[in-house]
Motif scaffolding. Structure first.
Motif, short mmCIF file in Angstrom:
data_model
loop_
_atom_site.label_atom_id
_atom_site.label_comp_id
_atom_site.label_asym_id
_atom_site.label_seq_id
_atom_site.Cartn_x
_atom_site.Cartn_y
_atom_site.Cartn_z
N LEU A 226 0.80 -1.22 0.00
CA LEU A 226 0.00 0.00 0.00
C LEU A 226 0.84 1.28 0.00
O LEU A 226 0.54 2.24 -0.72
N ILE A 227 1.90 1.30 0.79
CA ILE A 227 2.68 2.52 1.00
C ILE A 227 3.17 3.17 -0.30
O ILE A 227 3.04 4.40 -0.46
N PRO A 228 3.72 2.43 -1.24
CA PRO A 228 4.21 3.08 -2.47
C PRO A 228 3.11 3.77 -3.29
O PRO A 228 3.41 4.65 -4.10
N LYS A 229 1.87 3.38 -3.08
CA LYS A 229 0.76 3.95 -3.84
C LYS A 229 0.33 5.31 -3.30
O LYS A 229 -0.37 6.06 -3.99
N ILE A 230 0.72 5.61 -2.05
CA ILE A 230 0.30 6.86 -1.41
C ILE A 230 1.27 7.96 -1.79
O ILE A 230 2.37 8.05 -1.24
N ASN A 231 0.88 8.80 -2.72
CA ASN A 231 1.76 9.86 -3.20
C ASN A 231 1.21 11.25 -2.96
O ASN A 231 1.57 12.21 -3.62
N THR A 232 0.29 11.36 -2.01
CA THR A 232 -0.27 12.66 -1.66
C THR A 232 0.65 13.38 -0.69
O THR A 232 1.60 12.80 -0.15
N SER A 233 0.36 14.65 -0.43
CA SER A 233 1.15 15.43 0.53
C SER A 233 0.22 16.30 1.36
O SER A 233 -0.89 16.63 0.94
N GLY A 234 0.68 16.63 2.56
CA GLY A 234 -0.11 17.49 3.44
C GLY A 234 -1.11 16.76 4.30
O GLY A 234 -1.83 17.39 5.08
N ASN A 235 -1.17 15.43 4.19
CA ASN A 235 -2.09 14.67 5.03
C ASN A 235 -1.31 13.79 6.00
O ASN A 235 -0.08 13.78 6.02
N VAL A 236 -2.04 13.05 6.83
CA VAL A 236 -1.44 12.24 7.88
C VAL A 236 -1.83 10.78 7.68
O VAL A 236 -3.01 10.46 7.46
N LEU A 237 -0.84 9.91 7.76
CA LEU A 237 -1.03 8.47 7.62
C LEU A 237 -0.76 7.80 8.96
O LEU A 237 0.27 8.03 9.58
N VAL A 238 -1.69 6.98 9.42
CA VAL A 238 -1.53 6.25 10.68
C VAL A 238 -1.59 4.76 10.37
O VAL A 238 -2.58 4.27 9.83
N LEU A 239 -0.52 4.05 10.71
CA LEU A 239 -0.39 2.63 10.38
C LEU A 239 -0.25 1.78 11.64
O LEU A 239 0.46 2.16 12.57
N SER A 240 -0.90 0.62 11.63
CA SER A 240 -0.64 -0.38 12.66
C SER A 240 -0.82 -1.75 12.03
O SER A 240 -1.07 -1.88 10.85
N GLY A 241 -0.64 -2.80 12.88
CA GLY A 241 -0.54 -4.16 12.36
C GLY A 241 0.93 -4.51 12.16
O GLY A 241 1.25 -5.43 11.42
N ILE A 242 1.80 -3.79 12.85
CA ILE A 242 3.25 -3.92 12.67
C ILE A 242 3.88 -4.45 13.95
O ILE A 242 3.74 -3.86 15.03
N LEU A 243 4.58 -5.56 13.85
CA LEU A 243 5.32 -6.10 14.99
C LEU A 243 6.61 -5.30 15.19
O LEU A 243 7.20 -4.78 14.23
N SER A 244 7.07 -5.23 16.43
CA SER A 244 8.30 -4.49 16.73
C SER A 244 9.48 -5.00 15.91
O SER A 244 10.33 -4.22 15.48
N ILE A 245 9.54 -6.31 15.69
CA ILE A 245 10.67 -6.88 14.96
C ILE A 245 10.66 -6.46 13.48
O ILE A 245 11.67 -6.61 12.78
N ASP A 246 9.53 -5.91 13.00
CA ASP A 246 9.43 -5.47 11.61
C ASP A 246 9.56 -3.96 11.47
O ASP A 246 9.29 -3.41 10.39
N LYS A 247 9.98 -3.29 12.53
CA LYS A 247 10.07 -1.83 12.51
C LYS A 247 10.95 -1.32 11.37
O LYS A 247 10.57 -0.40 10.63
N GLU A 248 12.14 -1.88 11.22
CA GLU A 248 13.06 -1.40 10.19
C GLU A 248 12.51 -1.65 8.79
O GLU A 248 12.76 -0.86 7.87
N ILE A 249 11.76 -2.73 8.62
CA ILE A 249 11.17 -3.03 7.32
C ILE A 249 10.18 -1.94 6.92
O ILE A 249 10.19 -1.44 5.79
N ILE A 250 9.32 -1.56 7.87
CA ILE A 250 8.31 -0.55 7.55
C ILE A 250 8.95 0.82 7.39
O ILE A 250 8.53 1.62 6.54
N LEU A 251 9.98 1.14 8.18
CA LEU A 251 10.65 2.43 8.05
C LEU A 251 11.34 2.55 6.70
O LEU A 251 11.32 3.61 6.06
N LYS A 252 11.93 1.47 6.24
CA LYS A 252 12.57 1.46 4.93
C LYS A 252 11.54 1.69 3.83
O LYS A 252 11.77 2.43 2.87
N ALA A 253 10.38 1.07 3.97
CA ALA A 253 9.32 1.23 2.98
C ALA A 253 8.79 2.66 2.95
O ALA A 253 8.41 3.17 1.89
N LEU A 254 8.79 3.32 4.09
CA LEU A 254 8.30 4.70 4.17
C LEU A 254 9.27 5.69 3.54
O LEU A 254 8.88 6.79 3.14
N GLY A 255 10.54 5.33 3.45
CA GLY A 255 11.53 6.19 2.81
C GLY A 255 11.67 7.53 3.49
O GLY A 255 11.93 7.61 4.69
#
Length: 276
Positions: A227-256
């Motif tokens: 989903l993340i790469p499809k979100i190309n808007t600006s000025g809004n706020v994205l709130v994500l969950s469903g993320i395990l602590s061990i996957d933190k770096e994976i999601i941060l890398k995807a967020l760029g």
């Protein structure tokens, strides 16, 4: 005993397969996250987790168990529909988030000014799970008044209902599972909300409009990564969950380069607030 029921069983069947797994809380949490797309319900206790499946999925789950070393003991049994409905009433207790919001079953009386009633006998999300709890926390810290909201993977509609109660005016909610449809609208009625809330059965792959002030997505990691790469808007706020602590770096890398404004943590789970 710490028990929660997050994704209550779909009661269109009469008998379900019940898996009891032993192991550390961390191992059990990770394994149940892997079975999210198969399981119908889950109870986490101090020493074991009870997970509910349709009978046809037993072989798939056994294969997953055999390939997951941290879980080495488990057993199967069955439960009938009437026993589950009674268990639902026995286990489902009010959830209070930061002394500001309560999530209660429809048979309970409200005790707070901001109260969300749901029918947990059909619910897809009851507020007991850490991810839903943190999403509610994040929403309470945001100003939703007169704002637009996109609720992705709404399930029982808790986040859409809360958004409406917090003053949001334009709310669009989706879920891929058509079994959520009746439950979503039933919960809107229980909370006397509905105007300004639109709901559709829709897969995340088909989203092409992210022009909302706030985007909420409490879904599994793999779907978030798509989903993340499809979100190309600006000025809004994205709130994500469903993320395990061990996957933190994976999601941060995807967020760029997207700015992570705040991270909530509850047990092994994370919720991220991102400025776009």
């Amino acid at each position: 005993m710490n028990i929660y029921i997050e994704k209550i069983m779909k009661i269109n069947n009469q008998v379900w397969s019940v898996l009891k797994i032993n192991g550390t809380q961390n191992a059990r949490t990770i394994f149940t996250s892997y079975t999210e797309n198969l399981m119908l319900g889950c109870e986490h206790k101090e020493d074991a987790s009870i997970v509910y499946f349709e009978n046809k999925d037993i072989d798939k789950v056994n294969m997953m168990l055999n390939n997951y070393e941290p879980i080495n003991t488990w057993e199967w049994s069955e439960v009938e529909e009437e026993n589950w409905i009674q268990k639902c009433k026995d286990f489902f207790k009010p959830v209070v988030v930061d002394d500001k919001v309560e999530i209660i079953p429809y048979w309970e009386e409200s005790s707070m000014s901001c109260s969300i009633k749901i029918n947990p006998a059909l619910a897809f999300g009851t507020g007991h799970h850490e991810t839903t709890y943190m999403m509610v926390q994040a929403m309470l810290d945001l100003d939703l008044n007169k704002k637009s909201v996109f609720d992705i993977g709404t399930g029982s509609g808790i986040l859409s209902i809360l958004a409406k109660k917090l003053g949001a005016q334009d709310i669009f909610a989706i879920d891929y599972d058509d079994l959520t449809y009746n439950n979503f609208y039933e919960n809107l009625e229980l909370n006397d909300v509905g105007n300004g809330i639109e709901f559709k059965i829709q897969d995340c792959d088909n989203i092409n409009n992210f022009n909302y002030d706030f985007i909420f997505a409490n879904i599994n990691l793999n779907v978030l990564l798509d989903l993340i790469p499809k979100i190309n808007t600006s000025g809004n706020v994205l709130v994500l969950s469903g993320i395990l602590s061990i996957d933190k770096e994976i999601i941060l890398k995807a967020l760029g380069n997207k700015k992570v404004k705040k991270i909530y943590k509850r047990n092994e789970w994370l919720c991220l607030v991102i400025e776009l």
